[in-house]
Design an enzyme around this catalytic site. Sequence first.
Site, mmCIF file in Angstrom:
data_model
loop_
_atom_site.group_PDB
_atom_site.id
_atom_site.type_symbol
_atom_site.label_atom_id
_atom_site.label_comp_id
_atom_site.label_asym_id
_atom_site.label_seq_id
_atom_site.Cartn_x
_atom_site.Cartn_y
_atom_site.Cartn_z
ATOM 1 N N ASP A 1 0.850 -1.191 0.000
ATOM 2 C CA ASP A 1 0.000 0.000 0.000
ATOM 3 C C ASP A 1 0.882 1.235 0.000
ATOM 4 O O ASP A 1 2.047 1.176 0.394
ATOM 5 C CB ASP A 1 -0.900 0.015 1.244
ATOM 6 C CG ASP A 1 -2.192 0.801 1.037
ATOM 7 O OD1 ASP A 1 -2.171 1.802 0.277
ATOM 8 O OD2 ASP A 1 -3.221 0.421 1.628
ATOM 9 N N HIS A 2 0.315 2.339 -0.473
ATOM 10 C CA HIS A 2 0.929 3.633 -0.207
ATOM 11 C C HIS A 2 0.831 3.918 1.290
ATOM 12 O O HIS A 2 0.047 3.284 1.993
ATOM 13 C CB HIS A 2 0.204 4.736 -0.985
ATOM 14 C CG HIS A 2 0.301 4.579 -2.481
ATOM 15 N ND1 HIS A 2 -0.704 5.004 -3.334
ATOM 16 C CD2 HIS A 2 1.266 4.067 -3.275
ATOM 17 C CE1 HIS A 2 -0.349 4.756 -4.581
ATOM 18 N NE2 HIS A 2 0.837 4.181 -4.576
ATOM 19 N N PHE B 1 -5.083 3.486 1.989
ATOM 20 C CA PHE B 1 -6.346 2.951 1.465
ATOM 21 C C PHE B 1 -6.233 2.607 -0.020
ATOM 22 O O PHE B 1 -7.215 2.664 -0.756
ATOM 23 C CB PHE B 1 -7.505 3.926 1.708
ATOM 24 C CG PHE B 1 -7.513 4.550 3.082
ATOM 25 C CD1 PHE B 1 -7.072 3.848 4.199
ATOM 26 C CD2 PHE B 1 -7.963 5.847 3.264
ATOM 27 C CE1 PHE B 1 -7.074 4.426 5.465
ATOM 28 C CE2 PHE B 1 -7.970 6.434 4.530
ATOM 29 C CZ PHE B 1 -7.520 5.718 5.629
ATOM 30 N N HIS B 2 -5.019 2.222 -0.446
ATOM 31 C CA HIS B 2 -4.753 1.837 -1.833
ATOM 32 C C HIS B 2 -4.107 0.448 -1.891
ATOM 33 O O HIS B 2 -3.052 0.272 -2.484
ATOM 34 C CB HIS B 2 -3.806 2.848 -2.496
ATOM 35 C CG HIS B 2 -4.325 4.244 -2.548
ATOM 36 N ND1 HIS B 2 -3.499 5.342 -2.669
ATOM 37 C CD2 HIS B 2 -5.599 4.740 -2.508
ATOM 38 C CE1 HIS B 2 -4.227 6.444 -2.691
ATOM 39 N NE2 HIS B 2 -5.493 6.106 -2.608
ATOM 40 N N PRO B 3 -4.705 -0.577 -1.291
ATOM 41 C CA PRO B 3 -4.054 -1.887 -1.244
ATOM 42 C C PRO B 3 -3.965 -2.548 -2.615
ATOM 43 O O PRO B 3 -4.886 -2.455 -3.423
ATOM 44 C CB PRO B 3 -4.953 -2.699 -0.305
ATOM 45 C CG PRO B 3 -6.304 -2.062 -0.442
ATOM 46 C CD PRO B 3 -6.027 -0.591 -0.627
#
Length: 626
Positions: A364-365, A557-559
């Site tokens: 993730d980020h 929240f970018h998995p």
Amino acid sequence: MVFRTKRIYSVVFVVFVFVYDAAGVAEEEISYYENLINEELEKAEKFELPTNANIHRPLDETIRDFGTFDFVIIGAGSTGSVIASRLSEIAEWRILLLEAGGYPNNFTMIPAMFAIQALTNYNWGFLSTPQKTACLGTIDKRCVIPRGKGMGGTSLINQSIYSRGNPIDYNRWAQLINDPTWKYENVIKYFKKSEDFHKTNPDAPVDWEFHGKNGYLYTNYQIPPSNCTKIFLRANRELGKNITDYNGKRELGATVLQINTKDGKRFDQATAFIGPIKNRNNLIISTGSYAIKIEVVQKRAVSVIFTKNKRMYRAAASREIILSAGAVSSPQILMLSGIGPKKHLKDLNIPVIQDLPVGNRLRDHVFCGIQFSSKFDAKRKNITENIREYLRGYGDLTTGNTIDAAGFYKSSIERISSYPDLEIVVSSSYPNDFGRKYLRWNEETWDILFRNNSSFMPLTLTPVLLHSKSFGNIRLVNKNPYNYPDINVNILSDIEDEDVDTMYEGIQLVLNISKTAIFREIGTKLEVKHLPACAGYEFLSKGFWICFIRQTAFPAFHPVGTCQSGRNPKRGAVVDKDLNVFGLKRLKVADASVLPFTFSGHPNAICTMIGEKISDVIKQQNFKKA
């Protein structure tokens, strides 16, 4: 708006007899939205995130026949919605689209309410396992992992930012999977195909040859532009940074964000791609449908078992099953189906259908907000004024961030030239208990960071780590399909500490931006406090900042990466270049889980492109067979 409740249709029908203001907005409509927002805020105060999916548990185990379709698509998110739209263009194909959630409503359409929308049933409510290297300032040291549940997926509860990433991302990906069709020069046509781009900010730089005009996905700029964005751009010029269209020729530099809204309302992927075609006779949309298993016979995926209205069903696929449930739920469904790490499945007494490294490389980020105060004059409007502007298609409620500024930068740690590994996003919001609940801050951290902060306008400059070296994993707790999986995000854990060092460099860049002449003019002041957990370090020293990062950093929240694409399962791949699951026939995974690393952009736009491209791949494969 494409999808409306019956209640809203009745409002629209009688609105013509109501009193309008000078701009043509019905006062009763303003009143309706005031009540709607207040009701949702009250619900959010009491809302508790679900800890499992028992709401979808059937009353019995009898499996009923739901029919046979050419394609069954699991998940109507940012990829599944696109695939359903494009495959249903072939009139002789019957398409079934399964979605566990429901349709958007008038509240989900308000972009500014994204954090409150995450405190509703439109969010699955996943949490990470307790962490050791980040999220340490949260309750139980568990990171929130908001994932959208409903038609549109996470595009229902995100900030609607349209960000493709860097051409190098795609060229790396194409090389990794040995398929040049994934190079940026070859996928740009899919970005343009999906996009309906409008330059609603006359001052924003635009590279027109990189944008599409006739697609389903409406893309534009915040209206009106934020004056603080101009300040951010000036600060970047002072530091010698480029001003750019980050979705155009050059990503590096400061930019005005492009967003997926239309007439001030959220334009999620289902509204964009399903709304215009939802009445096609060959597309069956089944909401409230929770997939629990893909059935495989002789290495061929043949059907999907799902629950709906407290009953269990089987839907058969004569051509292909496409799993688009997202980076958390896609690996969960595969493992429940016997497709995953052999030892893990055997430990849970799940019969092994295919031994694959499913769930092994969750990335993730990472973001970490740095708080400032300023004397910047941003007039705060009351809710009635905000709603009146929203109904006219502009204003604070029409965007997830009232400051539409960001920048993309290369740190000294990134080895590839012209490849941004840091993003900085500028935002402004006064601390409130919803923010605390949204991110699950523990009381001590929240009080120190946000209580009794300066009364001047808050500014948050947030560095975002784009190229994560760290990775975690997703594992089943047991073979109960209604239990949420264990999600170990494990961010900022790489042995070389490159991730946390990059974040530290991002904070130094943030501090340099805050010291530029234009930021000094608005009285920008650092409002970071000394956390008790960091008491052993000199305030604002490198040791302090690294401690601060570990206390306050979150996955962004970018998995991605839990069903990653590649050439060989022995090297971590779950799907091949065409997103076929290795060792099985008639089964694809198409969503953010197939990305083998974190890109320099947000996954939402990337997932839309994946949907466009893989739809073409599916059409080509099936017409060749014919």
